[in-house]
Scaffold this motif. Structure first.
Motif, PDB file in Angstrom:
ATOM      1  N   GLU A   1       0.898  -1.000  -0.127  1.00 33.76           N
ATOM      2  CA  GLU A   1      -0.014  -0.144  -0.009  1.00 33.76           C
ATOM      3  C   GLU A   1       0.901   0.968   0.581  1.00 33.76           C
ATOM      4  O   GLU A   1       0.418   2.038  -1.137  1.00 33.76           O
ATOM      5  N   ILE A   2       2.302   1.185   0.734  1.00 33.12           N
ATOM      6  CA  ILE A   2       3.116   2.224   0.872  1.00 33.12           C
ATOM      7  C   ILE A   2       3.741   2.865  -0.266  1.00 33.12           C
ATOM      8  O   ILE A   2       3.669   3.650  -1.378  1.00 33.12           O
ATOM      9  N   ILE A   3       3.971   1.455  -1.094  1.00 34.73           N
ATOM     10  CA  ILE A   3       4.567   1.709  -1.816  1.00 34.73           C
ATOM     11  C   ILE A   3       3.336   2.036  -3.527  1.00 34.73           C
ATOM     12  O   ILE A   3       3.974   3.440  -4.090  1.00 34.73           O
ATOM     13  N   ASP A   4       2.658   1.239  -3.297  1.00 33.19           N
ATOM     14  CA  ASP A   4       1.503   2.078  -4.404  1.00 33.19           C
ATOM     15  C   ASP A   4       1.098   3.387  -4.644  1.00 33.19           C
ATOM     16  O   ASP A   4       0.936   4.724  -5.360  1.00 33.19           O
ATOM     17  N   THR A   5       1.505   4.290  -3.352  1.00 35.55           N
ATOM     18  CA  THR A   5       0.951   5.430  -3.088  1.00 35.55           C
ATOM     19  C   THR A   5       1.635   6.494  -3.238  1.00 35.55           C
ATOM     20  O   THR A   5       1.484   7.111  -3.735  1.00 35.55           O
TER      21      THR A   5
END
Length: 285
Positions: free
Chosen positions: A143-147
């Protein structure tokens, strides 16, 4: 107080006043107009008292202090002046008075302006998220990487990160396969930006370096990996995508690192308590 301050508070060592060493001679009536009497009156009449010198000195220092304070305030507050612009360049992470972003995605600030300040703020916020303990759990890491990353970069990075945060790697840190610490222990991973600088900025691209200190380790009785500090520089290559700054590539290097201070290391219990009581920051400026 600096070593030289005493020179201004007291007489200089070894100073001898001639008047204190002379021999006083009582002259007959009418002889006071002679050479000795006239000289003593002239000296006494022309010399200001020590109290008067002190008062004048205090007034001069007070005026100088007020003038200096007013000058500092005007430089910092007048963003439209030439000196204010130079100050902003010298202090790239100084507050500007502009409102920070109001958006948030996955707990990470979003909606940064397409300006140098916006790029700096994005890079600092992204360093905080990527250096947090959320990266040690696969679901929150994705989720962090996609954001944070541009879509093409995120797709490639997730697989690489999954391999880097392997079960063996997590086990060495004392974590289970889901990134959880043992019962009774607290795992700590935080990034604290110290400053940022724009290395390049052109149109839809920006390169921003974030100098930061970090905390990482396991706090708790019997821990073999105590919490320690790191000093690194994290450089982000940002691109404008989807009305926000996204990371296309990034790299880290060690330092600059200051000399260690004299503060004794706290106990594991104190560190665990501090982590529970003090939340981390975001850096939307």
């Amino acid at each position: 107080m600096s070593p030289g301050d005493d020179d201004y508070a007291h007489d200089y060592p070894g100073e001898v006043r001639d008047a204190g060493r002379g021999t006083r001679t009582r002259l007959p009536e009418g002889a006071a107009d002679g050479p000795y009497g006239a000289t003593r009156r002239a000296r006494g009449a022309g010399r200001p008292s020590r109290s008067m010198i002190t008062i004048v000195g205090v007034v001069v220092l007070l005026i100088a202090a007020i003038a200096f304070a007013n000058r500092g305030g005007s430089d910092g507050g007048d963003s439209g002046s030439g000196s204010g612009g130079d100050g902003a360049k010298a202090r790239p992470t100084a507050p500007t008075g502009e409102k920070p972003v109001s958006g948030s995605d996955a707990g990470i600030a979003s909606g940064f302006p397409k300006t140098e300040q916006g790029a700096e703020s994005a890079a600092a916020n992204y360093a905080v998220a990527l250096g947090g303990d959320g990266m040690f759990n696969a679901e929150s890491r994705h989720e962090i990487i996609d954001t944070i990353y541009a879509p093409d970069a995120a797709t490639k990075l997730k697989d690489l990160q999954d391999r880097a945060y392997s079960a063996d790697f997590l086990d060495k840190l004392g974590l289970d396969a889901d990134g959880n610490p043992p019962e009774g222990k607290t795992f700590i991973s935080r990034t604290i930006p110290v400053g940022t600088t724009v290395e390049s900025f052109e149109g839809d691209k920006a390169k921003v370096a974030v100098w930061y200190t970090g905390l990482i380790g396991m706090a708790g009785e019997g821990s073999t990996d105590p919490v320690r500090t790191d000093w690194k520089t994290w450089t982000f290559e940002l691109r404008w995508s989807g009305e926000d700054w996204k990371v296309g590539a990034d790299a880290q290097k060690n330092g600059p690192a200051p000399v260690q201070g004299d503060v004794a290391a706290s106990s594991a219990e104190d560190i665990s308590k501090a982590v529970e009581e003090y939340g981390g920051f975001t850096y939307a400026r």
